[in-house]
Structures are given as C-alpha cells and as structure tokens.
Design an enzyme around this catalytic site. Sequence first.
Site, PDB file in Angstrom:
ATOM      1  N   LEU A   1     -33.768  11.940  -0.896  1.00 34.22           N
ATOM      2  CA  LEU A   1     -34.150  11.263  -2.133  1.00 34.22           C
ATOM      3  C   LEU A   1     -34.839   9.920  -1.897  1.00 34.22           C
ATOM      4  O   LEU A   1     -34.318   9.046  -1.202  1.00 34.22           O
ATOM      5  CB  LEU A   1     -32.920  11.054  -3.018  1.00 34.22           C
ATOM      6  CG  LEU A   1     -32.320  12.319  -3.631  1.00 34.22           C
ATOM      7  CD1 LEU A   1     -31.003  11.990  -4.325  1.00 34.22           C
ATOM      8  CD2 LEU A   1     -33.295  12.969  -4.605  1.00 34.22           C
ATOM      9  N   CYS A   2     -35.977   9.730  -2.547  1.00 33.92           N
ATOM     10  CA  CYS A   2     -36.748   8.492  -2.444  1.00 33.92           C
ATOM     11  C   CYS A   2     -35.947   7.276  -2.885  1.00 33.92           C
ATOM     12  O   CYS A   2     -36.010   6.222  -2.263  1.00 33.92           O
ATOM     13  CB  CYS A   2     -38.020   8.618  -3.288  1.00 33.92           C
ATOM     14  SG  CYS A   2     -38.964   7.092  -3.467  1.00 33.92           S
ATOM     15  N   PHE A   3     -35.193   7.401  -3.974  1.00 31.93           N
ATOM     16  CA  PHE A   3     -34.527   6.228  -4.524  1.00 31.93           C
ATOM     17  C   PHE A   3     -33.298   5.812  -3.728  1.00 31.93           C
ATOM     18  O   PHE A   3     -32.653   4.820  -4.067  1.00 31.93           O
ATOM     19  CB  PHE A   3     -34.188   6.451  -6.004  1.00 31.93           C
ATOM     20  CG  PHE A   3     -35.383   6.223  -6.902  1.00 31.93           C
ATOM     21  CD1 PHE A   3     -35.708   4.958  -7.341  1.00 31.93           C
ATOM     22  CD2 PHE A   3     -36.207   7.273  -7.260  1.00 31.93           C
ATOM     23  CE1 PHE A   3     -36.806   4.732  -8.136  1.00 31.93           C
ATOM     24  CE2 PHE A   3     -37.322   7.064  -8.056  1.00 31.93           C
ATOM     25  CZ  PHE A   3     -37.624   5.791  -8.504  1.00 31.93           C
TER      26      PHE A   3
ATOM     27  N   ALA B   1     -38.407  12.515  -1.776  1.00 30.38           N
ATOM     28  CA  ALA B   1     -38.357  13.332  -2.994  1.00 30.38           C
ATOM     29  C   ALA B   1     -37.964  12.516  -4.222  1.00 30.38           C
ATOM     30  O   ALA B   1     -37.084  11.652  -4.168  1.00 30.38           O
ATOM     31  CB  ALA B   1     -37.362  14.469  -2.796  1.00 30.38           C
TER      32      ALA B   1
END
Length: 228
Positions: A120-122, A60
């Site tokens: 979360l992607c990051f 995400a």
Amino acid sequence: MAADEVLLLEAAETGRAALRFYGWAEPTLSLGYFQPAASRLDSPRLAGLPWVRRATGGAALVHHHEVTYALALPPGKPWQDGGEPWGCRFHHTIAAALARVGVVMRGVVCGEEKKLHPVLCFLHYTPGDLLAASAKVVGSAQRKHRGALLQHGGILLARSEHAPELAGLRELTGAALEAEEVGKLVAEQFAADTGWRLEPDVWTGDEEIRIASITADKYAATEWNEKR
C-alpha cells in the site's frame, strides 16, 4: 487511466496543460507501474477488488473514499521552469488549499522515510508526502513522455473497509470533506499559486476515441495489467 494518458500525450503534442480530479465507480485497486501483479494477492481485502496497473510509479492505491488527481504539463517553460519539483510543489498547493478549511498537514522530511506495508502506497512514507496527525494522507507518482509530465496523486478523505489500516482526513482531523469540495479548493489554490488561468473543458470526440483505443489496447488488457 487511459484518460490521464491522453492528457499526457496531448501535453507533449499540443503544449496544453490539464488538471483533472475524479472518483471511481466502485472501490478499485491501482498498482504502480513497477509493482508485481501478484503483490495484491497478499491481502484478502485487496485481492477481491477490481484492479488496474497505472502508467505512473509508486505503490498500490485503494480508490474508495478519496480524490484522485492527474496533472499533465507540457515540456519547457513556463510549465517546468527548473524550480521546486512538481511532486512537492503540488503537495504544497494541496496543503494550502485544505488549510483554508482548517485541515493541518505537513510534508515528510528526509529521515522520516518508512515502509510499513509491502503493497500500500499510504503506508510508504517518502519525502514530500503529506501527513495529517502523523499519518500519510496525500501521495503522488509521476511519468514523463517526450519531456511532458504526468503526475498522479490521491487525497485520502476517509477510511475504507478495504484498507482499514489507513485512516483518512475524517478520522485524523475530524474534517468530513466531500470530493467535489476538495477538488474545487485545490483547483482554486493551484490557480492562485501559479498565476495560471484554469478553464473548464470536456472531452472532444477525437479524445474519447483515443481514450477508448488506449483502454482496449492497454488498461483493459491482461498483458498490461499482469506484465510484472
């Protein structure tokens, strides 16, 4: 999301490549194609955001203080010549572009993989992601259609109150960059790296109709967004 899908479809149908930079009208969460819709409910900050499911994979993204890009490439040469994968290739372009304004980044290498957050992607570190001061600030995901490629990515400019665990370039490097400036720098570097000529363009009437149709049928539909 629908506009980016139209770029992918037209790359396959017409052989035209496209590079697009954009922002979001309000802070929005985009889930990767394979993510469960319920995963966003694990965080109260994320659960309160408007959201959409991307056609590309990955985890995400909180689209707030960041630049989103979409690169659509037709099948075959010269667009996909069998050299370095585009995930890494475009990240090198971003790193070189921002180095021109003093921002130092490096790629994640094998052995540095991490998964620090379930959503979360990051906070998912994979080879080729870009780091500034050891924190991820650029990530991308892809989708293919009839040999054409769509690559989505995000460049994190600053921390968002909706994802305070993620520092952006402003916090990590002191660089207070505007989205328009970043898009211009990356486009210029992309043209220099590839030797391709970039021409400004606008959506045609037929494209706008196609975008609206795909939006209604897919990205605005509960069936699509909650399909997992």
